[in-house]
Design a protein around this motif. Structure first.
Motif, PDB file in Angstrom:
ATOM      1  N   ASP A  30      54.183  19.245  87.230  1.00  0.00           N
ATOM      2  CA  ASP A  30      53.528  18.154  87.956  1.00  0.00           C
ATOM      3  C   ASP A  30      52.103  18.522  88.355  1.00  0.00           C
ATOM      4  O   ASP A  30      51.216  17.679  88.338  1.00  0.00           O
ATOM      5  N   GLY A  31      51.886  19.800  88.709  1.00  0.00           N
ATOM      6  CA  GLY A  31      50.563  20.204  89.189  1.00  0.00           C
ATOM      7  C   GLY A  31      49.696  20.914  88.169  1.00  0.00           C
ATOM      8  O   GLY A  31      48.544  21.244  88.460  1.00  0.00           O
ATOM      9  N   GLY A  32      50.259  21.203  86.996  1.00  0.00           N
ATOM     10  CA  GLY A  32      49.484  21.903  85.983  1.00  0.00           C
ATOM     11  C   GLY A  32      49.282  23.378  86.283  1.00  0.00           C
ATOM     12  O   GLY A  32      48.260  23.961  85.924  1.00  0.00           O
ATOM     13  N   TYR A  33      50.248  24.016  86.936  1.00  0.00           N
ATOM     14  CA  TYR A  33      50.140  25.429  87.310  1.00  0.00           C
ATOM     15  C   TYR A  33      50.910  26.312  86.339  1.00  0.00           C
ATOM     16  O   TYR A  33      51.902  25.893  85.745  1.00  0.00           O
ATOM     17  N   ASP A  34      50.490  27.562  86.235  1.00  0.00           N
ATOM     18  CA  ASP A  34      51.301  28.577  85.578  1.00  0.00           C
ATOM     19  C   ASP A  34      52.466  28.879  86.515  1.00  0.00           C
ATOM     20  O   ASP A  34      52.324  28.788  87.744  1.00  0.00           O
ATOM     21  N   LEU A  35      53.596  29.277  85.953  1.00  0.00           N
ATOM     22  CA  LEU A  35      54.779  29.541  86.781  1.00  0.00           C
ATOM     23  C   LEU A  35      54.510  30.589  87.862  1.00  0.00           C
ATOM     24  O   LEU A  35      54.999  30.454  88.980  1.00  0.00           O
ATOM     25  N   ALA A  36      53.739  31.607  87.545  1.00  0.00           N
ATOM     26  CA  ALA A  36      53.453  32.670  88.513  1.00  0.00           C
ATOM     27  C   ALA A  36      52.664  32.158  89.718  1.00  0.00           C
ATOM     28  O   ALA A  36      52.717  32.747  90.802  1.00  0.00           O
ATOM     29  N   GLU A  37      51.933  31.055  89.552  1.00  0.00           N
ATOM     30  CA  GLU A  37      51.111  30.510  90.642  1.00  0.00           C
ATOM     31  C   GLU A  37      51.893  29.590  91.577  1.00  0.00           C
ATOM     32  O   GLU A  37      51.423  29.280  92.676  1.00  0.00           O
ATOM     33  N   VAL A  38      53.041  29.137  91.154  1.00  0.00           N
ATOM     34  CA  VAL A  38      53.759  28.094  91.891  1.00  0.00           C
ATOM     35  C   VAL A  38      54.074  28.461  93.335  1.00  0.00           C
ATOM     36  O   VAL A  38      53.783  27.675  94.241  1.00  0.00           O
ATOM     37  N   PRO A  39      54.670  29.628  93.626  1.00  0.00           N
ATOM     38  CA  PRO A  39      54.998  29.908  95.040  1.00  0.00           C
ATOM     39  C   PRO A  39      53.782  29.831  95.958  1.00  0.00           C
ATOM     40  O   PRO A  39      53.812  29.184  97.002  1.00  0.00           O
ATOM     41  N   ARG A  40      52.691  30.471  95.559  1.00  0.00           N
ATOM     42  CA  ARG A  40      51.475  30.474  96.380  1.00  0.00           C
ATOM     43  C   ARG A  40      50.877  29.066  96.494  1.00  0.00           C
ATOM     44  O   ARG A  40      50.547  28.602  97.586  1.00  0.00           O
ATOM     45  N   GLU A  41      50.760  28.372  95.364  1.00  0.00           N
ATOM     46  CA  GLU A  41      50.146  27.047  95.369  1.00  0.00           C
ATOM     47  C   GLU A  41      50.977  26.029  96.149  1.00  0.00           C
ATOM     48  O   GLU A  41      50.423  25.189  96.848  1.00  0.00           O
ATOM     49  N   LEU A  42      52.271  26.091  96.025  1.00  0.00           N
ATOM     50  CA  LEU A  42      53.138  25.177  96.771  1.00  0.00           C
ATOM     51  C   LEU A  42      52.978  25.384  98.272  1.00  0.00           C
ATOM     52  O   LEU A  42      52.778  24.428  99.022  1.00  0.00           O
ATOM     53  N   CYS A  43      53.020  26.619  98.700  1.00  0.00           N
ATOM     54  CA  CYS A  43      52.859  26.926 100.130  1.00  0.00           C
ATOM     55  C   CYS A  43      51.488  26.477 100.628  1.00  0.00           C
ATOM     56  O   CYS A  43      51.384  25.830 101.674  1.00  0.00           O
ATOM     57  N   HIS A  44      50.450  26.786  99.885  1.00  0.00           N
ATOM     58  CA  HIS A  44      49.090  26.396 100.297  1.00  0.00           C
ATOM     59  C   HIS A  44      48.940  24.880 100.328  1.00  0.00           C
ATOM     60  O   HIS A  44      48.309  24.332 101.229  1.00  0.00           O
ATOM     61  N   TYR A  45      49.504  24.207  99.335  1.00  0.00           N
ATOM     62  CA  TYR A  45      49.387  22.744  99.269  1.00  0.00           C
ATOM     63  C   TYR A  45      50.042  22.075 100.479  1.00  0.00           C
ATOM     64  O   TYR A  45      49.427  21.241 101.144  1.00  0.00           O
ATOM     65  N   VAL A  46      51.264  22.453 100.777  1.00  0.00           N
ATOM     66  CA  VAL A  46      51.968  21.834 101.901  1.00  0.00           C
ATOM     67  C   VAL A  46      51.270  22.180 103.216  1.00  0.00           C
ATOM     68  O   VAL A  46      51.046  21.311 104.062  1.00  0.00           O
ATOM     69  N   THR A  47      50.899  23.425 103.373  1.00  0.00           N
ATOM     70  CA  THR A  47      50.255  23.869 104.613  1.00  0.00           C
ATOM     71  C   THR A  47      48.910  23.167 104.827  1.00  0.00           C
ATOM     72  O   THR A  47      48.591  22.741 105.939  1.00  0.00           O
ATOM     73  N   ALA A  48      48.127  23.029 103.779  1.00  0.00           N
ATOM     74  CA  ALA A  48      46.835  22.355 103.900  1.00  0.00           C
ATOM     75  C   ALA A  48      47.003  20.856 104.097  1.00  0.00           C
ATOM     76  O   ALA A  48      46.225  20.224 104.820  1.00  0.00           O
ATOM     77  N   SER A  49      48.017  20.282 103.487  1.00  0.00           N
ATOM     78  CA  SER A  49      48.200  18.831 103.531  1.00  0.00           C
ATOM     79  C   SER A  49      48.656  18.312 104.891  1.00  0.00           C
ATOM     80  O   SER A  49      48.398  17.156 105.227  1.00  0.00           O
ATOM     81  N   ILE A  50      49.321  19.138 105.680  1.00  0.00           N
ATOM     82  CA  ILE A  50      49.817  18.647 106.969  1.00  0.00           C
ATOM     83  C   ILE A  50      48.653  18.195 107.848  1.00  0.00           C
ATOM     84  O   ILE A  50      48.777  17.250 108.621  1.00  0.00           O
ATOM     85  N   THR A  51      47.513  18.838 107.698  1.00  0.00           N
ATOM     86  CA  THR A  51      46.364  18.459 108.527  1.00  0.00           C
ATOM     87  C   THR A  51      45.711  17.160 108.054  1.00  0.00           C
ATOM     88  O   THR A  51      44.860  16.620 108.740  1.00  0.00           O
ATOM     89  N   ASP A  52      46.117  16.669 106.875  1.00  0.00           N
ATOM     90  CA  ASP A  52      45.559  15.429 106.347  1.00  0.00           C
ATOM     91  C   ASP A  52      46.463  14.216 106.561  1.00  0.00           C
ATOM     92  O   ASP A  52      46.168  13.134 106.065  1.00  0.00           O
ATOM     93  N   ILE A  53      47.556  14.395 107.271  1.00  0.00           N
ATOM     94  CA  ILE A  53      48.463  13.275 107.515  1.00  0.00           C
ATOM     95  C   ILE A  53      47.743  12.262 108.402  1.00  0.00           C
ATOM     96  O   ILE A  53      47.278  12.593 109.495  1.00  0.00           O
ATOM     97  N   LYS A  54      47.649  11.041 107.911  1.00  0.00           N
ATOM     98  CA  LYS A  54      46.834  10.005 108.545  1.00  0.00           C
ATOM     99  C   LYS A  54      47.161   9.784 110.022  1.00  0.00           C
ATOM    100  O   LYS A  54      46.275   9.775 110.860  1.00  0.00           O
ATOM    101  N   ALA A  55      48.415   9.592 110.347  1.00  0.00           N
ATOM    102  CA  ALA A  55      48.780   9.310 111.745  1.00  0.00           C
ATOM    103  C   ALA A  55      48.402  10.472 112.658  1.00  0.00           C
ATOM    104  O   ALA A  55      47.929  10.260 113.780  1.00  0.00           O
ATOM    105  N   LEU A  56      48.587  11.700 112.191  1.00  0.00           N
ATOM    106  CA  LEU A  56      48.222  12.864 112.995  1.00  0.00           C
ATOM    107  C   LEU A  56      46.713  12.922 113.193  1.00  0.00           C
ATOM    108  O   LEU A  56      46.234  13.183 114.296  1.00  0.00           O
ATOM    109  N   ASN A  57      45.954  12.650 112.128  1.00  0.00           N
ATOM    110  CA  ASN A  57      44.493  12.612 112.242  1.00  0.00           C
ATOM    111  C   ASN A  57      44.026  11.500 113.160  1.00  0.00           C
ATOM    112  O   ASN A  57      43.159  11.697 114.014  1.00  0.00           O
ATOM    113  N   ASP A  58      44.603  10.310 112.977  1.00  0.00           N
ATOM    114  CA  ASP A  58      44.187   9.161 113.783  1.00  0.00           C
ATOM    115  C   ASP A  58      44.448   9.373 115.270  1.00  0.00           C
ATOM    116  O   ASP A  58      43.712   8.868 116.111  1.00  0.00           O
ATOM    117  N   ALA A  59      45.497  10.113 115.593  1.00  0.00           N
ATOM    118  CA  ALA A  59      45.817  10.399 116.994  1.00  0.00           C
ATOM    119  C   ALA A  59      45.139  11.678 117.478  1.00  0.00           C
ATOM    120  O   ALA A  59      45.362  12.107 118.608  1.00  0.00           O
TER     121      ALA A  59
END
Length: 146
Positions: free
Chosen positions: A19-48
């Motif tokens: 889905d993300g176009g990653y090499d298998l070896a990159e998946v654990p790191r990229e998944l963790c970074h993606y979810v962790t970075a994305s929580i700060t972009d949740i609209k309702a949390l930002n709006d409040a």
């Protein structure tokens, strides 16, 4: 208002890589970074003008062909601001809504939504601890399993 949200993730290496176009070896790191970075972009949390502070180790490991990780957050937001953003009564029990809304947003992230991700969440509310698990089928109730 403060809520703690603990999440346990189980995501297929191949599913996230494709889905993300990653090499298998990159998946654990990229998944963790993606979810962790994305929580700060949740609209309702930002709006409040709320914040999500990660705490504790991610405990990332691979079992079989799946990434298993634990992500925990301390969610902090002004009670009245959260109620206004969500259209709720500020006198109501909002901690449950805060934690559950953020959990639902995380499992629905674009790069997670189309994978085979399973996320379990635990959060405390005024009436006790809630445990809930979301699967691919919860995100796509009318579709056949991938």
């Amino acid at each position: 208002m403060i809520a703690r949200l603990e999440t346990w993730w189980h995501v297929g290496l191949h599913s996230f890589a494709e889905d993300g176009g990653y090499d298998l070896a990159e998946v654990p790191r990229e998944l963790c970074h993606y979810v962790t970075a994305s929580i700060t972009d949740i609209k309702a949390l930002n709006d409040a003008e709320g914040y999500a502070y990660g705490y504790g180790p991610a405990n990332i490991r691979i079992i079989g062909d799946r990434v298993h990780m634990t992500l925990r957050w301390r969610l902090s937001v002004d009670r009245n601001a959260w109620a206004a953003v969500r259209g709720l009564d500020p006198r109501a029990g909002l901690r449950h809504d805060l934690a559950e809304h953020i959990a639902r947003e995380l499992i629905g992230l674009p790069s997670v939504c189309e994978t085979d991700a399973v996320m379990s969440a635990r959060y405390a509310t005024g009436s006790g601890t809630v445990r809930r698990t979301w699967t691919w089928h919860d995100r796509h109730p009318d579709a056949a399993l991938p």
